[in-house]
Design a protein around this motif. Sequence first.
Motif, PDB file in Angstrom:
ATOM      1  N   GLU A 132       0.829  -1.189   0.000  1.00  0.00           N
ATOM      2  CA  GLU A 132       0.000   0.000   0.000  1.00  0.00           C
ATOM      3  C   GLU A 132       0.878   1.260   0.000  1.00  0.00           C
ATOM      4  O   GLU A 132       1.932   1.287   0.631  1.00  0.00           O
ATOM      5  N   ALA A 133       0.426   2.287  -0.707  1.00  0.00           N
ATOM      6  CA  ALA A 133       1.077   3.594  -0.676  1.00  0.00           C
ATOM      7  C   ALA A 133       0.072   4.578  -0.091  1.00  0.00           C
ATOM      8  O   ALA A 133      -1.061   4.683  -0.574  1.00  0.00           O
ATOM      9  N   THR A 134       0.461   5.301   0.947  1.00  0.00           N
ATOM     10  CA  THR A 134      -0.466   6.141   1.686  1.00  0.00           C
ATOM     11  C   THR A 134      -0.036   7.607   1.668  1.00  0.00           C
ATOM     12  O   THR A 134       1.056   7.955   1.225  1.00  0.00           O
ATOM     13  N   LEU A 135      -0.933   8.453   2.160  1.00  0.00           N
ATOM     14  CA  LEU A 135      -0.754   9.899   2.101  1.00  0.00           C
ATOM     15  C   LEU A 135       0.577  10.327   2.710  1.00  0.00           C
ATOM     16  O   LEU A 135       0.943   9.904   3.803  1.00  0.00           O
ATOM     17  N   GLY A 136       1.295  11.186   1.989  1.00  0.00           N
ATOM     18  CA  GLY A 136       2.558  11.721   2.469  1.00  0.00           C
ATOM     19  C   GLY A 136       3.771  10.920   2.050  1.00  0.00           C
ATOM     20  O   GLY A 136       4.905  11.414   2.159  1.00  0.00           O
ATOM     21  N   GLU A 137       3.557   9.687   1.584  1.00  0.00           N
ATOM     22  CA  GLU A 137       4.683   8.892   1.102  1.00  0.00           C
ATOM     23  C   GLU A 137       5.073   9.342  -0.302  1.00  0.00           C
ATOM     24  O   GLU A 137       4.302  10.016  -0.997  1.00  0.00           O
ATOM     25  N   THR A 138       6.269   8.963  -0.704  1.00  0.00           N
ATOM     26  CA  THR A 138       6.758   9.300  -2.044  1.00  0.00           C
ATOM     27  C   THR A 138       7.194   8.031  -2.758  1.00  0.00           C
ATOM     28  O   THR A 138       7.898   7.200  -2.165  1.00  0.00           O
ATOM     29  N   LEU A 139       6.748   7.885  -3.988  1.00  0.00           N
ATOM     30  CA  LEU A 139       7.161   6.763  -4.823  1.00  0.00           C
ATOM     31  C   LEU A 139       8.352   7.177  -5.678  1.00  0.00           C
ATOM     32  O   LEU A 139       8.337   8.246  -6.301  1.00  0.00           O
ATOM     33  N   ARG A 140       9.384   6.347  -5.691  1.00  0.00           N
ATOM     34  CA  ARG A 140      10.523   6.552  -6.588  1.00  0.00           C
ATOM     35  C   ARG A 140      10.329   5.639  -7.789  1.00  0.00           C
ATOM     36  O   ARG A 140      10.239   4.414  -7.639  1.00  0.00           O
ATOM     37  N   LEU A 141      10.252   6.207  -8.985  1.00  0.00           N
ATOM     38  CA  LEU A 141       9.859   5.477 -10.179  1.00  0.00           C
ATOM     39  C   LEU A 141      11.060   5.198 -11.076  1.00  0.00           C
ATOM     40  O   LEU A 141      11.885   6.080 -11.326  1.00  0.00           O
ATOM     41  N   THR A 142      11.151   3.964 -11.534  1.00  0.00           N
ATOM     42  CA  THR A 142      12.178   3.570 -12.489  1.00  0.00           C
ATOM     43  C   THR A 142      11.523   2.826 -13.641  1.00  0.00           C
ATOM     44  O   THR A 142      10.454   2.215 -13.487  1.00  0.00           O
ATOM     45  N   GLY A 143      12.164   2.868 -14.801  1.00  0.00           N
ATOM     46  CA  GLY A 143      11.611   2.224 -15.986  1.00  0.00           C
ATOM     47  C   GLY A 143      12.674   1.473 -16.757  1.00  0.00           C
ATOM     48  O   GLY A 143      13.880   1.672 -16.571  1.00  0.00           O
ATOM     49  N   PHE A 144      12.198   0.606 -17.663  1.00  0.00           N
ATOM     50  CA  PHE A 144      13.109  -0.197 -18.477  1.00  0.00           C
ATOM     51  C   PHE A 144      12.505  -0.396 -19.851  1.00  0.00           C
ATOM     52  O   PHE A 144      11.361  -0.872 -19.984  1.00  0.00           O
ATOM     53  N   ARG A 145      13.257  -0.030 -20.895  1.00  0.00           N
ATOM     54  CA  ARG A 145      12.815  -0.174 -22.286  1.00  0.00           C
ATOM     55  C   ARG A 145      13.255  -1.532 -22.828  1.00  0.00           C
ATOM     56  O   ARG A 145      14.384  -1.948 -22.606  1.00  0.00           O
ATOM     57  N   GLU A 146      12.357  -2.157 -23.574  1.00  0.00           N
ATOM     58  CA  GLU A 146      12.654  -3.479 -24.120  1.00  0.00           C
ATOM     59  C   GLU A 146      11.837  -3.669 -25.394  1.00  0.00           C
ATOM     60  O   GLU A 146      10.775  -4.302 -25.380  1.00  0.00           O
ATOM     61  N   GLY A 147      12.319  -3.103 -26.516  1.00  0.00           N
ATOM     62  CA  GLY A 147      11.577  -3.199 -27.765  1.00  0.00           C
ATOM     63  C   GLY A 147      10.247  -2.486 -27.663  1.00  0.00           C
ATOM     64  O   GLY A 147      10.176  -1.302 -27.343  1.00  0.00           O
ATOM     65  N   ASP A 148       9.151  -3.216 -27.941  1.00  0.00           N
ATOM     66  CA  ASP A 148       7.819  -2.639 -27.843  1.00  0.00           C
ATOM     67  C   ASP A 148       7.240  -2.749 -26.444  1.00  0.00           C
ATOM     68  O   ASP A 148       6.039  -2.503 -26.246  1.00  0.00           O
ATOM     69  N   ALA A 149       8.059  -3.112 -25.480  1.00  0.00           N
ATOM     70  CA  ALA A 149       7.606  -3.221 -24.090  1.00  0.00           C
ATOM     71  C   ALA A 149       8.286  -2.162 -23.233  1.00  0.00           C
ATOM     72  O   ALA A 149       9.427  -1.766 -23.485  1.00  0.00           O
ATOM     73  N   TYR A 150       7.550  -1.702 -22.238  1.00  0.00           N
ATOM     74  CA  TYR A 150       8.139  -0.803 -21.250  1.00  0.00           C
ATOM     75  C   TYR A 150       7.683  -1.254 -19.873  1.00  0.00           C
ATOM     76  O   TYR A 150       6.492  -1.429 -19.631  1.00  0.00           O
ATOM     77  N   ARG A 151       8.655  -1.460 -19.002  1.00  0.00           N
ATOM     78  CA  ARG A 151       8.364  -1.876 -17.633  1.00  0.00           C
ATOM     79  C   ARG A 151       8.638  -0.725 -16.674  1.00  0.00           C
ATOM     80  O   ARG A 151       9.537   0.079 -16.898  1.00  0.00           O
ATOM     81  N   MET A 152       7.870  -0.667 -15.592  1.00  0.00           N
ATOM     82  CA  MET A 152       8.020   0.404 -14.623  1.00  0.00           C
ATOM     83  C   MET A 152       7.731  -0.146 -13.232  1.00  0.00           C
ATOM     84  O   MET A 152       6.906  -1.054 -13.068  1.00  0.00           O
ATOM     85  N   GLU A 153       8.412   0.411 -12.237  1.00  0.00           N
ATOM     86  CA  GLU A 153       8.106   0.066 -10.857  1.00  0.00           C
ATOM     87  C   GLU A 153       8.159   1.320  -9.997  1.00  0.00           C
ATOM     88  O   GLU A 153       8.831   2.305 -10.336  1.00  0.00           O
TER      89      GLU A 153
END
Length: 248
Positions: A212-233
């Motif tokens: 769960e992500a709750t009020l006041g927290e911060t998400l750090r986002l990363t991504g990965f390119r792979e041809g016609d696919a893109y992954r993110m967390e």
Amino acid sequence: MDYLKAELLENGYFRQEQLTFADCDRNQNVRVAALLRKAACYAGYDYDARGLTHQRLLERREVFLFSRAAIRIHRCPRAGDLLDITTWENGAKGAHMQRVYELRDQAGELRAAIKSDWILVDPESRRILRPSSFTAKPIGVCGRVIDCPDTRKILLPREGAEDLGSRAVVWSDLDGNGHIFSGNYGDIVWDYLPPEYQDRVPREFYINYSKEATLGETLRLTGFREGDAYRMEGLGPEGLCFSAMCLF
């Protein structure tokens, strides 16, 4: 004006819905976030119609949390489309209860399909419960083939990922459980996709909800390119909150 139809089925729920601009992006194509929201809402509509409201499930200490989803877009729904949306339970596998969906237009054409996994949780202890411990009703099984891939675990590789920045959890993200509403993650993904992907319609989309992500927290986002696919967390203060993959 004709009223939109709704029907409680033996092992499912059907309801008509017209897509609005709010469901769609600037190109008037349905947003992945809107499809995730409908998956969550239609599960609720089904159980509400059976008298198993969120309050009733809270009282029984048996509530569902969205765990994973897979979406296949066959022909992208657009603003103004009137859709027949049907959902069915589809048994249990391991710790997950499964639910599936079809979105069809008025000609009967399949426009999108969804498969989803849910976990059963005690809302007081936050302990995950086995599906066999659910006592409110028997879990149904869908008798039709859903033209959508199965849900899957999404991982990013250790090397080659790109930093996409951070995203604070704000008040409007929250649902009645006090965390980011499951559908909102679709918009978070699209907001942080590299620009060359944002106007494209995905043919498939996958998401895992981890913490769960709750009020006041911060998400750090990363991504990965792979041809016609893109992954993110998205990583929160206590670890991975979500991971997603778009196939274009």
